[in-house]
Design a protein around this motif. Structure first.
Motif, PDB file in Angstrom:
ATOM      1  N   VAL A 152       3.844   5.482  42.071  1.00 11.73           N
ATOM      2  CA  VAL A 152       2.821   4.692  42.763  1.00 11.73           C
ATOM      3  C   VAL A 152       1.756   5.619  43.352  1.00 11.73           C
ATOM      4  O   VAL A 152       0.557   5.325  43.295  1.00 11.73           O
ATOM      5  N   ARG A 153       2.178   6.741  43.929  1.00  9.22           N
ATOM      6  CA  ARG A 153       1.199   7.679  44.483  1.00  9.22           C
ATOM      7  C   ARG A 153       0.285   8.221  43.388  1.00  9.22           C
ATOM      8  O   ARG A 153      -0.929   8.366  43.583  1.00  9.22           O
ATOM      9  N   THR A 154       0.858   8.523  42.225  1.00  8.50           N
ATOM     10  CA  THR A 154       0.030   8.987  41.107  1.00  8.50           C
ATOM     11  C   THR A 154      -0.949   7.903  40.680  1.00  8.50           C
ATOM     12  O   THR A 154      -2.121   8.167  40.415  1.00  8.50           O
ATOM     13  N   THR A 155      -0.462   6.671  40.629  1.00 10.66           N
ATOM     14  CA  THR A 155      -1.317   5.542  40.260  1.00 10.66           C
ATOM     15  C   THR A 155      -2.466   5.388  41.243  1.00 10.66           C
ATOM     16  O   THR A 155      -3.627   5.201  40.856  1.00 10.66           O
ATOM     17  N   GLU A 156      -2.170   5.495  42.533  1.00 12.08           N
ATOM     18  CA  GLU A 156      -3.213   5.381  43.554  1.00 12.08           C
ATOM     19  C   GLU A 156      -4.237   6.501  43.413  1.00 12.08           C
ATOM     20  O   GLU A 156      -5.447   6.285  43.594  1.00 12.08           O
ATOM     21  N   GLY A 157      -3.775   7.697  43.064  1.00 15.87           N
ATOM     22  CA  GLY A 157      -4.705   8.807  42.870  1.00 15.87           C
ATOM     23  C   GLY A 157      -5.647   8.563  41.715  1.00 15.87           C
ATOM     24  O   GLY A 157      -6.848   8.863  41.789  1.00 15.87           O
ATOM     25  N   VAL A 158      -5.121   8.007  40.621  1.00 13.35           N
ATOM     26  CA  VAL A 158      -5.968   7.696  39.472  1.00 13.35           C
ATOM     27  C   VAL A 158      -6.992   6.629  39.849  1.00 13.35           C
ATOM     28  O   VAL A 158      -8.192   6.750  39.549  1.00 13.35           O
ATOM     29  N   LEU A 159      -6.551   5.586  40.533  1.00 10.01           N
ATOM     30  CA  LEU A 159      -7.457   4.494  40.891  1.00 10.01           C
ATOM     31  C   LEU A 159      -8.509   4.948  41.901  1.00 10.01           C
ATOM     32  O   LEU A 159      -9.651   4.462  41.886  1.00 10.01           O
ATOM     33  N   ALA A 160      -8.154   5.888  42.780  1.00 11.57           N
ATOM     34  CA  ALA A 160      -9.108   6.371  43.779  1.00 11.57           C
ATOM     35  C   ALA A 160     -10.306   7.052  43.135  1.00 11.57           C
ATOM     36  O   ALA A 160     -11.406   7.066  43.701  1.00 11.57           O
ATOM     37  N   ALA A 161     -10.107   7.603  41.951  1.00  5.49           N
ATOM     38  CA  ALA A 161     -11.204   8.287  41.267  1.00  5.49           C
ATOM     39  C   ALA A 161     -12.302   7.321  40.843  1.00  5.49           C
ATOM     40  O   ALA A 161     -13.431   7.736  40.562  1.00  5.49           O
ATOM     41  N   TYR A 162     -11.975   6.024  40.811  1.00  2.99           N
ATOM     42  CA  TYR A 162     -12.968   5.024  40.423  1.00  2.99           C
ATOM     43  C   TYR A 162     -13.753   4.494  41.611  1.00  2.99           C
ATOM     44  O   TYR A 162     -14.650   3.689  41.457  1.00  2.99           O
ATOM     45  N   GLY A 163     -13.413   4.907  42.826  1.00  4.84           N
ATOM     46  CA  GLY A 163     -14.146   4.434  43.991  1.00  4.84           C
ATOM     47  C   GLY A 163     -13.627   3.109  44.477  1.00  4.84           C
ATOM     48  O   GLY A 163     -12.652   2.569  43.959  1.00  4.84           O
TER      49      GLY A 163
END
Length: 257
Positions: free
Chosen positions: A27-38
């Motif tokens: 989940v933390r990895t997923t959140e990191g990926v999504l954060a890159a989109y703003g």
């Protein structure tokens, strides 16, 4: 990420990975990926272009968890007993597990799983059908087409004799698995996951094999006293089971075609 959404993603990851700690990392990895989109468009204030919302969180989580499942399968070295699998654990491939858990249990659409699997939605639907059949104990569902399976087995034998691993990879599903029982492992066969790894095993082992029928289905027999049973429900070969234990072989009807 909102609490309920994060909780839902954690539940999905736990269902796929079976571990709370692994689920939290996914989940933390997923959140990191999504954060890159703003920020999500609905949370934005003021004029200017709307930021790219990125892919659905479930799609990103699927890709993250699939990578972890594939890595786990690639490290697997334990022998396999086809008659001793626990109920509910029918040897699903990572792709099959992904679709079965995320679509059937959590309702994630096939369209959101397709990018993670690098397949179209129709192909993902087929993966789901195959997974459900395995869980029901119908490993051969849908019923194999003997002519098509024979062509696939003949192509494996021809490519192995040529040492053509590229041709072997082309015959295999990207998530293909090769399972080996205790006798096969003692004979030097190691379990493998993924088309490249399975192709390497077949290139090394199937070159000296010969065509046989195992319970009436096209297969290969190699030395020492092992059979290679192929599953290809709807296209590429999805699994190769190498059986060499005498008790296992005694349960099979092996004949020369």
């Amino acid at each position: 990420m909102d609490g309920p959404t994060r909780t839902g993603l954690r539940a999905m990851a736990r269902g796929l990975l079976g571990s709370a700690a692994e689920a939290d990392r996914a989940v933390r990895t997923t959140e990191g990926v999504l954060a890159a989109y703003g920020p999500r468009p609905g949370a934005r204030r003021g004029p200017g272009p709307v930021p790219d919302p990125g892919p659905p969180p479930e799609s990103v989580l699927a890709r993250v968890c699939l990578g972890r499942l594939r890595a786990r399968e690639a490290r697997r070295t334990d022998p396999w007993d086809p008659w001793a699998e626990a109920p509910g654990s029918p040897g699903l491939t990572p792709a099959e597990r992904l679709v079965l858990v995320l679509h059937d249990l959590f309702g994630v659409p096939y369209e959101d799983l397709a990018p993670a699997l690098e397949r179209g939605p129709a192909a993902v639907r087929q993966i789901g059908a195959r997974a459900r059949a395995r869980v029901r104990g119908a490993e051969e569902m849908p019923a194999p087409d003997p002519a098509r399976l024979r062509a696939a087995v003949d192509a494996v034998l021809a490519a192995a004799r040529e040492g053509d691993t590229a041709a072997l990879r082309a015959l295999l599903d990207p998530d293909a698995v090769l399972r080996a029982d205790h006798g096969a492992v003692r004979g030097g066969v190691r379990p493998a996951h993924g088309a490249p790894a399975v192709a390497r095993v077949l290139a090394a082992r199937a070159a000296v094999a010969r065509p046989v029928l195992v319970d009436g289905a096209p297969a290969l027999a190699g030395a020492p006293e092992a059979v290679y049973v192929f599953t290809a429900p709807a296209g590429p070969i999805t699994s190769v089971d190498v059986l060499a234990d005498p008790p296992h072989l005694s349960r099979l009807a092996i004949a020369t075609p």
